[in-house]
Design a protein around this motif. Structure first.
Motif, short mmCIF file in Angstrom:
data_model
loop_
_atom_site.label_atom_id
_atom_site.label_comp_id
_atom_site.label_asym_id
_atom_site.label_seq_id
_atom_site.Cartn_x
_atom_site.Cartn_y
_atom_site.Cartn_z
N ALA A 95 -8.24 6.57 6.48
CA ALA A 95 -6.75 6.57 6.44
C ALA A 95 -6.19 7.24 5.38
O ALA A 95 -5.10 6.85 4.78
CB ALA A 95 -6.20 5.05 6.54
N GLY A 96 -6.63 8.48 4.97
CA GLY A 96 -5.93 9.16 3.78
C GLY A 96 -6.15 8.22 2.68
O GLY A 96 -5.43 8.04 1.92
N THR A 98 -7.13 6.25 -0.79
CA THR A 98 -7.46 6.41 -2.05
C THR A 98 -8.48 5.43 -2.48
O THR A 98 -8.49 4.39 -2.22
CB THR A 98 -6.27 6.40 -2.92
OG1 THR A 98 -5.13 7.18 -2.20
CG2 THR A 98 -6.52 6.92 -4.34
N ARG A 103 -10.19 -1.63 -4.58
CA ARG A 103 -10.60 -1.45 -3.22
C ARG A 103 -11.98 -1.47 -3.41
O ARG A 103 -12.94 -1.82 -2.63
CB ARG A 103 -10.19 -0.34 -2.74
CG ARG A 103 -8.73 -0.36 -2.28
CD ARG A 103 -8.09 0.77 -1.67
NE ARG A 103 -6.63 0.71 -1.37
CZ ARG A 103 -5.85 1.62 -1.34
NH1 ARG A 103 -6.37 2.83 -1.19
NH2 ARG A 103 -4.80 1.53 -0.96
N GLN A 156 5.48 2.58 1.03
CA GLN A 156 4.69 1.83 2.21
C GLN A 156 4.12 0.81 1.61
O GLN A 156 3.05 1.02 0.63
CB GLN A 156 3.75 2.98 2.99
CG GLN A 156 3.21 2.34 3.97
CD GLN A 156 2.23 3.38 4.53
OE1 GLN A 156 2.07 4.50 4.13
NE2 GLN A 156 1.45 2.87 5.68
N THR A 160 -1.25 2.97 -2.41
CA THR A 160 -1.48 3.31 -3.83
C THR A 160 0.31 3.69 -4.57
O THR A 160 0.22 3.27 -5.69
CB THR A 160 -2.48 4.69 -4.41
OG1 THR A 160 -2.07 5.53 -3.24
CG2 THR A 160 -3.68 4.14 -4.14
N ASP A 203 1.97 9.92 -0.66
CA ASP A 203 1.35 11.13 -0.57
C ASP A 203 1.93 12.43 -0.13
O ASP A 203 2.65 12.49 0.74
CB ASP A 203 0.04 10.72 0.09
CG ASP A 203 -0.74 9.34 -0.08
OD1 ASP A 203 0.04 8.18 -0.19
OD2 ASP A 203 -2.05 9.49 -0.32
N1 GLN Z 1 -3.60 7.21 -0.26
C1 GLN Z 1 -2.73 6.13 -0.24
C2 GLN Z 1 -3.65 4.76 -0.21
O1 GLN Z 1 -4.64 5.03 -0.14
C3 GLN Z 1 -1.97 6.08 1.17
C4 GLN Z 1 -2.64 6.14 2.38
C5 GLN Z 1 -1.83 5.62 3.79
O2 GLN Z 1 -0.73 5.25 3.83
N2 GLN Z 1 -2.69 5.93 4.98
O3 GLN Z 1 -2.89 3.93 -0.36
#
Ligand code: GLN
Length: 268
Positions: A95-96, A98, A103, A156, A160, A203
């Protein structure tokens, strides 16, 4: 009668074995690779009608093909992905996402397949030119020691952007009190447009998508933090981690992954 039972059970066992062999072998019923994502993060994952598309969806599809598995994508809240992978509800989280120290305490990460940058979105006529404008001063080590009054930063939740922005100013955050959390990046951007927050930290690629899709926004030139995106896998699932890393390497070397990224983020 006894003999009949014996013959019957042998026939049954043979039939079952034949079924296992053909089910596993001809690809009709491939093992599932269940991926959790949050499909509100273009161009990495977003919805086109009912379908989840984007860089992560396509890379995951290529990985599943490489592993002879069938991909199933589940759309869920971003904040529940790591826990779901950890508990075995999902095989992978993509999910993109990081790679962070925190984590890593809960899950493993594959090798990184993309870079992310936390960007700052403001209204086009904003008086702010850099996130550094949000700080009032710096200590002797050069770290910020205060933020401007009434600063409101939209993020959001659980991303991150949220984690870094909520940290203390001494650690280049802006403090809990300055941060307003939204369920999605899109909600945070709407709050910015409505004048409820001074900026949104998110991001860079989704930031670009939001700025393109909404009038009157811009991204500040100085980006906030640089990071690596990777696939989350349960700690005990080291076999899957190895397989996915091998697939990522192959798909990078043969041009598949660069091709997918180029399709969604064309180089200028
Ligand atoms: N890259 C950011 C994170 O890992 C946002 C990822 C997202 O919102 N999907 O927190």
């Amino acid at each position: 009668m006894k003999k009949f039972l014996k013959v019957a059970s042998i026939v049954l066992v043979i039939a079952m074995l034949a079924c296992f062999a053909s089910c596993g072998g001809n690809g009709d019923e491939k093992e599932k690779l269940i991926m959790a994502t949050n499909a509100a993060f273009p161009p990495y994952e977003y919805k086109e009608g009912d379908k989840i598309v984007g860089i992560d969806a396509e890379i995951a599809e290529a990985i599943a093909k490489e592993l002879g598995m069938e991909l199933e994508i589940i759309d869920t809240e971003f904040g529940s992905i790591v826990g779901g992978v950890q508990s075995g509800k999902y095989d992978i989280g993509m999910a993109g996402m990081t790679v962070t120290e925190d984590r890593l305490k809960s899950v493993n990460f594959s090798t990184s397949y993309a870079k992310g940058v936390q960007s700052v979105i403001v209204l086009e006529d904003s008086k702010y030119t850099s996130y550094e404008d949000f700080y009032t001063g710096y200590d002797k080590d050069g770290n910020p020691n205060g933020v401007i009054d009434d600063l409101k930063i939209g993020v959001q939740q659980d991303t991150t952007g949220d984690i870094y922005a909520s940290d203390k100013p001494e650690k280049w955050g802006f403090g809990e009190d300055s941060v307003i959390r939204y369920k999605t990046g899109a909600d945070a951007v709407q709050a910015l447009i409505a004048g409820k927050v001074d900026c949104v930290i998110i991001d860079n690629e989704p930031a670009k998508s939001f700025v393109e899709a909404n009038e009157g926004l811009k991204i500040l030139k100085t980006s906030y933090v640089e990071e690596d995106y990777a696939i989350a896998i349960a700690k005990e699932d080291t076999e899957l981690l190895e397989k996915i890393n091998a697939a990522l390497e192959k798909l990078t070397d043969d041009g598949t992954i660069p091709g997918i990224i180029e399709k969604y983020i064309p180089a200028k």
